[in-house]
Scaffold this motif. Structure first.
Motif: not given
Lengths: 166, 240
Positions: B144, A28, B141, A24-25, B154, A22
């Motif tokens: 998301f 970030a 994280l 968004g990731i 992750w 995504k």
């Protein structure tokens, strides 16, 4: 976020589509890595030594004059001269080698300022060998002690600030 | 394979006694604070400001314990692939981040009247802030990434990356020249300060344990519900 279980298009056969990263990731991660890099290389000023001691600053010779620098050490006992009217403060910073830099600072110092206290000043060493400080910080030791018999912590500050200039 | 009734690989937790533990932890904190204020005289240099020590330092120590748990459970997840380890690491990271923030804020409030500044970009303060930002990123994280397995993988990597900062933060005052002083020892503390500090360190530890447990229970309950929903949508024949 979209809930795949509700739409017919998202049958288990279509789940690989969810594996796409995504935006968004990515955003970030970019922000995080950027912030981290800025803090390490920008915020730390490419130098983890927060201040120089008098012997280090004086060893620089002419290249240490009139450049912004932080100087730290101990307030030499008996060197404090404080003018209450003009808020003019002068004192000497010394280190373990015994080297001394005279410092001039304006404004009321932090409450814990006193003889033999650790301090860090920001400013420039003038060609007149006087360090002109724009900011005065206390570097506290790791000692925490109760006052000795008869000492009043609040009164100590007042008396310390009055005596030298008088 | 799995029956229609037990659609989740694990059960939702039942928390009865933990709530009592929480009440006791908070009662103990109040008692520890009261005792500390009663027995410790004002510091000869900074007066009563010294009492910030009783939360600032316990918060810093216990954030280290939380981040250590993050590292342990993250590694365990990568090894055993048990989803519950991921949730435990996340709960510890949440509480660790909270204590990290508390350490920073109390440090600033303490620094202004004593050092004369709210903040200094020395190695101790900067590394503590960096660690806080990494764990804020860790929590972001998790928010998301929707897919549990990828989120867990992750997160485990990010959690390990964040946790290795704690030893650096702890040693920063010894490795580099900083405005922040080095650690106090029982020799450099008035005995009444040392006792008060220990009482409060345990108080914050108990509260941290309680918070981690509660956040883990909440996360586990949510995952159980998600497993059951998924199983119901897929006809109860597969866990997807």
């Amino acid at each position: 976020m979209n809930t795949p279980v509700n739409t017919p298009a998202n049958t288990p056969a279509n789940t690989p589509a969810r594996r796409r990263v995504k935006p968004g990731i990515v955003a970030a991660i970019v922000v995080l890595v950027g912030a981290f890099g800025w803090l390490i290389w920008g915020g730390l000023d490419s130098n983890v030594v927060y201040f120089l001691e008098p012997h280090e600053l004086l060893a620089k010779g002419v290249s240490g004059v009139d450049v912004p620098v932080r100087l730290g050490g101990q307030v030499k006992p008996g060197s404090v001269k404080w003018d209450e009217v003009s808020s003019d403060l002068q004192f000497e910073i010394t280190d373990t080698t015994g080297m001394i830099v005279r410092v001039r600072s304006t404004g009321v110092p932090p409450q814990m300022f006193r003889d033999a206290m650790g301090v860090v000043v920001e400013g420039r060493l003038g060609s007149d060998t006087l360090f002109h400080s724009t900011s005065l910080m206390i570097k506290h030791s790791n000692e925490y002690r109760a006052p000795k018999e008869g000492e009043q912590p609040k009164e100590m500050y007042k008396s310390l600030m009055k005596v030298p200039g008088a | 394979m799995t029956s229609a009734v037990a659609n989740s690989p694990f059960e939702a937790p039942k928390s009865g006694r933990w709530l009592l533990f929480g009440w006791l932890a908070f009662a103990y904190l109040i008692a520890a604070q009261a005792i500390s204020i009663a027995i410790s005289p004002p510091d000869r240099d900074m007066g009563d400001l010294q009492k910030i020590l009783y939360i600032h330092v316990p918060a810093a120590w216990n954030m280290g314990i939380c981040y250590f748990l993050v590292a342990i459970y993250s590694m365990r997840y990568l090894w055993k692939r048990d989803e519950r380890d991921d949730l435990k690491a996340a709960a510890a990271a949440e509480v660790g981040t909270l204590l990290n923030g508390l350490t920073l804020v109390l440090g600033m409030i303490w620094g202004r009247p004593t050092w004369g500044v709210w903040w200094a970009w020395d190695a101790r303060l900067t590394s503590t802030l960096v660690m806080f930002l990494i764990f804020a990123g860790y929590l972001a994280l998790r928010a998301f990434v929707d897919e549990p397995e990828r989120r867990a993988q992750w997160s485990a990597a990010a959690g390990l990356f964040g946790a290795i900062n704690y030893p650096i933060v702890y040693m920063s005052v010894r490795w580099w020249r900083t405005l922040h002083q080095v650690q106090s020892t029982p020799d450099t503390l008035d005995p009444s300060y040392a006792l008060s500090l220990r009482l409060n360190a345990f108080a914050i530890l108990f509260i941290a344990i309680f918070f981690i447990r509660r956040r883990y229970e909440a996360a586990l309950t949510e995952r159980v519900a998600e497993h059951e929903l998924q199983a119901a949508v897929l006809g109860g024949s597969s866990r997807g």
